[in-house]
Write a protein that holds these residues in place. Structure first.
Motif, short mmCIF file in Angstrom:
data_model
loop_
_atom_site.label_atom_id
_atom_site.label_comp_id
_atom_site.label_asym_id
_atom_site.label_seq_id
_atom_site.Cartn_x
_atom_site.Cartn_y
_atom_site.Cartn_z
N LEU A 40 0.81 -1.00 0.01
CA LEU A 40 -0.04 0.04 -0.03
C LEU A 40 0.78 1.17 -0.06
N ILE A 41 1.70 1.39 0.73
CA ILE A 41 2.71 2.29 0.77
C ILE A 41 3.58 2.56 -0.47
N GLU A 42 4.13 1.47 -0.95
CA GLU A 42 4.58 1.68 -2.29
C GLU A 42 3.97 2.16 -3.42
N ASP A 43 2.53 1.67 -3.59
CA ASP A 43 1.53 2.16 -4.49
C ASP A 43 1.24 3.48 -4.29
N MET A 45 3.06 5.81 -2.81
CA MET A 45 4.23 6.63 -3.38
C MET A 45 4.31 6.85 -4.87
N ILE A 46 3.92 5.79 -5.79
CA ILE A 46 3.88 5.78 -6.98
C ILE A 46 2.73 6.96 -7.58
N ALA A 47 1.63 6.64 -6.87
CA ALA A 47 0.71 7.30 -7.10
C ALA A 47 0.85 9.00 -6.92
N GLY A 49 3.69 10.18 -7.41
CA GLY A 49 4.93 10.66 -8.30
C GLY A 49 6.07 10.76 -7.63
N LEU A 50 6.22 10.07 -6.41
CA LEU A 50 7.53 9.93 -5.53
C LEU A 50 8.39 8.77 -5.87
N GLU A 51 9.49 8.93 -5.96
CA GLU A 51 10.35 7.76 -6.32
C GLU A 51 10.57 7.04 -4.93
N GLU A 52 10.97 5.88 -4.86
CA GLU A 52 10.94 5.15 -3.64
C GLU A 52 12.10 5.73 -2.70
N ASN A 53 13.33 5.80 -3.28
CA ASN A 53 14.69 6.50 -2.69
C ASN A 53 14.60 7.94 -2.76
N GLU A 54 13.52 8.60 -3.30
CA GLU A 54 13.70 9.94 -3.32
C GLU A 54 13.64 10.48 -1.92
#
Length: 94
Positions: A40-43, A45-47, A49-54
């Motif tokens: 849920l957190i990863e989705d 972040m994508i929604a 527009g944030l990169e995982e390691n940003e």
């Protein structure tokens, strides 16, 4: 490195989470609550527009800021005032 964090949710949402996890398991998706929350957190972040390691802490990591490194000098005086003239090739009669 794994960090452990505890989140507390109310009974209503815990029941909903359990129901959702059970539903996913019955559909053949073997998933734990931990993995589900991580997904849920990863989705999200994508929604957003944030990169995982940003890192949102540093302006130096901002894409627009990095783009300034590619700026070059055109040699046109007062370009900010004459931008339409150059973009649309307007002459003074129009």
């Amino acid at each position: 490195m794994i960090f452990i964090s505890t989140i507390r949710i109310d009974k209503k949402h815990l029941k909903l989470l359990d129901k959702l996890i059970s539903h996913l398991i019955l559909r053949g998706n073997k998933i734990s609550k931990k993995d589900f929350v991580a997904k849920l957190i990863e989705d999200a972040m994508i929604a957003e527009g944030l990169e995982e390691n940003e890192s949102s802490d540093s302006i130096m990591d901002d894409h627009a800021w990095k783009g300034l490194e590619d700026v070059f000098e055109l040699g046109i005086e007062d370009l900010s005032e004459k931008v339409d003239e150059f973009l649309y090739q307007l002459n003074e009669e129009e």
